[in-house]
Design an enzyme around this catalytic site. Structure first.
Site, short mmCIF file in Angstrom:
data_model
loop_
_atom_site.label_atom_id
_atom_site.label_comp_id
_atom_site.label_asym_id
_atom_site.label_seq_id
_atom_site.Cartn_x
_atom_site.Cartn_y
_atom_site.Cartn_z
N ARG A 17 0.90 -1.24 0.08
CA ARG A 17 -0.14 0.00 -0.05
C ARG A 17 0.82 1.22 0.00
NH1 ARG A 17 -1.97 0.06 6.39
NH2 ARG A 17 -0.38 1.36 7.17
N TYR A 156 11.61 6.51 15.57
CA TYR A 156 11.69 6.59 14.00
C TYR A 156 12.76 7.50 13.29
CZ TYR A 156 8.94 7.49 9.69
OH TYR A 156 8.57 7.71 8.27
N ALA A 159 15.98 5.67 13.52
CA ALA A 159 15.85 4.57 12.23
C ALA A 159 16.29 5.38 11.10
CB ALA A 159 14.70 3.85 12.38
N LYS A 160 15.55 6.48 10.55
CA LYS A 160 15.62 7.04 9.37
C LYS A 160 16.96 7.89 9.33
CE LYS A 160 11.71 5.83 7.81
NZ LYS A 160 11.74 4.95 6.65
N ILE A 189 3.60 13.12 3.33
CA ILE A 189 2.90 12.57 2.30
C ILE A 189 1.40 12.02 2.50
CG2 ILE A 189 3.15 10.66 0.23
CD1 ILE A 189 5.40 12.96 0.34
P1 NAD Z 1 2.11 2.55 5.03
O1 NAD Z 1 1.97 2.31 6.59
O2 NAD Z 1 1.20 2.97 4.20
O3 NAD Z 1 2.79 1.33 4.21
C1 NAD Z 1 3.89 0.48 4.95
C2 NAD Z 1 4.02 -0.53 3.99
O4 NAD Z 1 5.32 -1.42 4.82
C3 NAD Z 1 2.88 -1.43 4.19
O5 NAD Z 1 2.84 -2.39 2.87
C4 NAD Z 1 3.26 -2.55 5.33
O6 NAD Z 1 2.70 -4.03 4.96
C5 NAD Z 1 4.68 -2.57 5.05
N1 NAD Z 1 5.45 -3.34 6.30
C6 NAD Z 1 5.54 -2.65 7.50
N2 NAD Z 1 6.04 -3.58 8.30
C7 NAD Z 1 6.70 -4.66 7.63
C8 NAD Z 1 7.51 -5.46 7.84
N3 NAD Z 1 7.66 -5.87 9.29
N4 NAD Z 1 7.74 -6.52 6.76
C9 NAD Z 1 7.45 -6.11 5.74
N5 NAD Z 1 6.41 -5.16 5.39
C10 NAD Z 1 6.23 -4.46 6.17
O7 NAD Z 1 3.47 3.48 4.86
P2 NAD Z 1 3.91 4.87 3.81
O8 NAD Z 1 3.38 6.07 4.21
O9 NAD Z 1 3.38 4.28 2.37
O10 NAD Z 1 5.55 4.95 4.13
C11 NAD Z 1 6.36 4.04 3.15
C12 NAD Z 1 7.68 4.27 3.81
O11 NAD Z 1 7.80 5.97 3.47
C13 NAD Z 1 8.09 4.27 5.00
O12 NAD Z 1 9.46 3.67 5.37
C14 NAD Z 1 7.97 5.30 5.87
O13 NAD Z 1 8.56 5.62 7.00
C15 NAD Z 1 8.59 6.34 4.88
N6 NAD Z 1 7.95 7.76 4.68
C16 NAD Z 1 6.46 8.14 4.88
C17 NAD Z 1 6.22 9.42 4.87
C18 NAD Z 1 4.51 9.82 4.63
O14 NAD Z 1 4.29 10.94 5.10
N7 NAD Z 1 3.66 8.88 4.62
C19 NAD Z 1 6.90 10.33 5.20
C20 NAD Z 1 8.36 10.16 5.44
C21 NAD Z 1 8.71 8.90 5.03
#
Ligand code: NAD
Length: 248
Positions: A17, A156, A159-160, A189
């Site tokens: 997703r 978080y 980690a990042k 996002i």
């Molecule tokens: P989301 O929660 O919508 O999706 C995360 C995905 O990671 C899911 O498909 C979930 O099943 C998978 N996942 C989680 N734990 C897992 C595991 N142990 N093993 C395998 N898969 C696993 O998150 P998103 O918003 O799409 O974020 C994606 C990436 O972008 C992440 O690393 C997040 O930290 C980073 N990010 C997101 C934002 C934001 O604003 N959404 C901002 C900065 C960084």
């Protein structure tokens, strides 16, 4: 859509997703065979099906990226089938926010292992074959939290930020084999991860974004496909901020 990545195999973690799903779709549109990996079998299966329904190449793989053994199992299966993975996108991530004095060991560990240990496990298992091909792209999804910090996200942001150090070191180690390693630091996002934020937090964030909108999954996917393409062959060890100017 230009098919400029025909024949490349790409692994995208967290492709069930949000950002990962869109990255998988975009890479497939450009000609990659995409391995959509996620903890949740039905969601990564859906993404892979969506890709195949467009006549493009994808398969799904259920994996817990925070488990060294599970990642090893997946990578062995991928190497057996494809002999090498050309593009790795370490995108899977979770948040478990809390103020530092209330943060449990479990909240700390789970976030570090899912966001950071996972990148190490995936790369360690796939890099030898990539080095032998003398071509590769590794793209790690960091965050604006890792660059600037964010109250309530000590786990978080650690980690990042760790992902950024990991990226820069790998860029140096792997450059002699023509493998580029970069990070993307998304800002704010619109995904399920951010849909849980209270409106007051959203309002404050929006007021500080110069482009005055939340980012879309497509904004990140386009940046990722660029870094994965031949157009980005002289870019390595960088952190590409995709954040509408937030925190410039
Ligand atoms: P989301 O929660 O919508 O999706 C995360 C995905 O990671 C899911 O498909 C979930 O099943 C998978 N996942 C989680 N734990 C897992 C595991 N142990 N093993 C395998 N898969 C696993 O998150 P998103 O918003 O799409 O974020 C994606 C990436 O972008 C992440 O690393 C997040 O930290 C980073 N990010 C997101 C934002 C934001 O604003 N959404 C901002 C900065 C960084």
């Amino acid at each position: 859509m230009e098919q400029d990545m025909n024949g490349k195999v790409a692994l995208v973690s967290g492709a069930g997703r949000g950002i990962g799903r869109q990255i998988a779709l975009d890479l497939a549109m450009r000609g990659c065979t995409v391995v959509c990996a996620s903890k949740n079998e039905s969601s990564c299966g859906k993404t892979a099906e969506e890709i195949r329904a467009k006549g493009l190449q994808a398969e799904a793989f259920a994996v817990d990226v925070s488990s060294s053994d599970d990642v090893k199992r997946m990578c062995a299966a991928l190497l057996e089938k494809y002999s090498a993975v050309d593009i790795i996108v370490n995108n899977a991530g979770i948040t478990k926010d809390n103020l530092i004095m209330r943060m449990s060991d479990d909240e700390w560990r789970q976030v570090i292992s899912t966001n950071l240990d996972s990148c190490f496990y995936v790369v360690r298992n796939l890099v030898r074959a990539m080095m032998q091909k003398r071509w590769g792209r590794i793209i790690n999804i960091s965050s604006i939290s890792g660059q600037f910090g964010n109250a309530g996200q000590a786990n978080y942001s650690a980690a990042k930020a760790g992902i950024i150090g990991f990226t820069k070191t790998l860029a140096r180690e792997l450059a002699p084999r023509n493998i580029t390693v970069n990070a993307i630091a998304p800002g704010f996002i619109s995904t399920d991860m951010t849909s849980v934020l209270p409106q007051s937090v959203v309002d404050t964030l929006m007021a500080n974004i110069p482009l005055k909108r939340m980012g879309t999954v497509d904004d990140i996917a386009k940046a990722c496909s660029f870094l994965a393409s031949d157009d980005a062959s002289y870019i390595t060890g960088q952190v590409l901020a995709v954040n509408g100017g937030l925190g410039m």
